[in-house]
Scaffold this active site. Structure first.
Site, PDB file in Angstrom:
ATOM      1  N   GLY A  70      -2.303   2.854  -0.807  1.00  0.00           N
ATOM      2  CA  GLY A  70      -1.735   3.239   0.474  1.00  0.00           C
ATOM      3  C   GLY A  70      -2.032   4.689   0.813  1.00  0.00           C
ATOM      4  CB  SER A  71      -2.235   6.565   3.826  1.00  0.00           C
ATOM      5  OG  SER A  71      -3.486   5.924   3.867  1.00  0.00           O
ATOM      6  CE  LYS A  78      -5.681   6.254   0.918  1.00  0.00           C
ATOM      7  NZ  LYS A  78      -5.301   7.347   0.007  1.00  0.00           N
ATOM      8  CG  ASN A  85       1.437  11.251 -12.359  1.00  0.00           C
ATOM      9  OD1 ASN A  85       0.861  11.201 -13.448  1.00  0.00           O
ATOM     10  ND2 ASN A  85       0.987  11.994 -11.368  1.00  0.00           N
ATOM     11  CE1 TYR A  90      -5.049  11.514 -14.061  1.00  0.00           C
ATOM     12  CE2 TYR A  90      -2.650  11.457 -13.931  1.00  0.00           C
ATOM     13  CZ  TYR A  90      -3.805  11.624 -14.670  1.00  0.00           C
ATOM     14  OH  TYR A  90      -3.731  11.886 -16.003  1.00  0.00           O
TER      15      TYR A  90
END
Length: 228
Positions: A118-119, A38, A181, A18
């Site tokens: 990233g993951s 990504k 966030n 997001y």
């Protein structure tokens, strides 16, 4: 060749995708040639024809108005909603980091400012088999990127954010700042979380994002200066 930055999170579901979309959108709306990449997505949905749909990339592509082909945004997509190293093992499709570097460099040649997502968190395994052991932080080091850390503004974020920032420091990965966030202006705890992260880790909180925000409240020139 363009400049890049890596977006990592303090964990799963902190809003990394997001916030990444808001970052790329802000740059593009300011007239910057900004793109997205990504290396691997797990938990991809299946389309009507069985094709895997990389949700994170689709979301950023749409929100930021990039208009890029999906195969140029993501190198590997897996259906299973598990760590990429496990999804790769389940499917017998390990990540080839020569391909990742090639895809990354192609994107870097096309865009002036490339945002690399990233993951999971910074210690998420990408490949773990009898041939290679590669963690997200290894990839960041290989690509020689600085990082922005996305963290939830709420309870528990001091611990997760500071641990992430300390790990970046130990791996000699420059941190360009933290974005909080789910920020609620005037919330005493969240204000204190911001102060404590900055004091304990010595890294600035460069932006806050309120729930449902459609814009990132940052100067686009300052944001662009974080890429290297």
């Amino acid at each position: 060749m363009g400049k890049g930055i890596f977006i990592t999170g303090t964990g799963t579901d902190v809003g990394k995708t997001y916030v990444t979309a808001l970052i790329v959108k802000k740059l593009r709306e300011a007239g910057k040639n900004a793109g997205y990449y990504k290396a691997a997505i797990s938990g991809a949905e299946k389309g009507p024809d069985g094709t895997l749909l990389p949700g994170d990339a689709i979301y950023v592509n749409k929100v930021a108005g990039i208009g890029e082909r999906l195969d140029r945004l993501v190198s590997y997509s897996y259906y299973e909603a598990v760590s990429p190293h496990l999804a790769a093992r389940i499917n017998g499709q390990p990540i080839n980091f020569h391909k990742v570097r090639r895809d990354y460099e192609e994107a870097l040649n096309k865009y002036d400012l490339l945002t690399v997502e990233g993951s999971g968190g910074i210690i998420c395994p990408l490949r773990w088999d009898d041939k290679q052991h590669v963690i997200i932080d290894d990839l960041v080091c290989q690509l020689k990127l600085g990082a922005i850390v996305v963290a939830d503004a709420g309870l528990g974020t001091i611990n997760s954010a500071v641990l992430t920032l300390e790990h970046l420091y130990l791996r000699h990965i420059p941190c360009r700042g933290v974005i909080l966030n789910n920020w609620h202006p005037g919330n005493v705890m969240e204000e204190d979380n911001r102060r404590m992260i900055e004091e304990l880790a010595g890294v600035k909180v460069i932006a806050t994002v309120e729930p449902g925000a459609t814009e990132l409240d940052m100067d686009p020139e300052y944001l662009a200066s974080l890429y290297a």
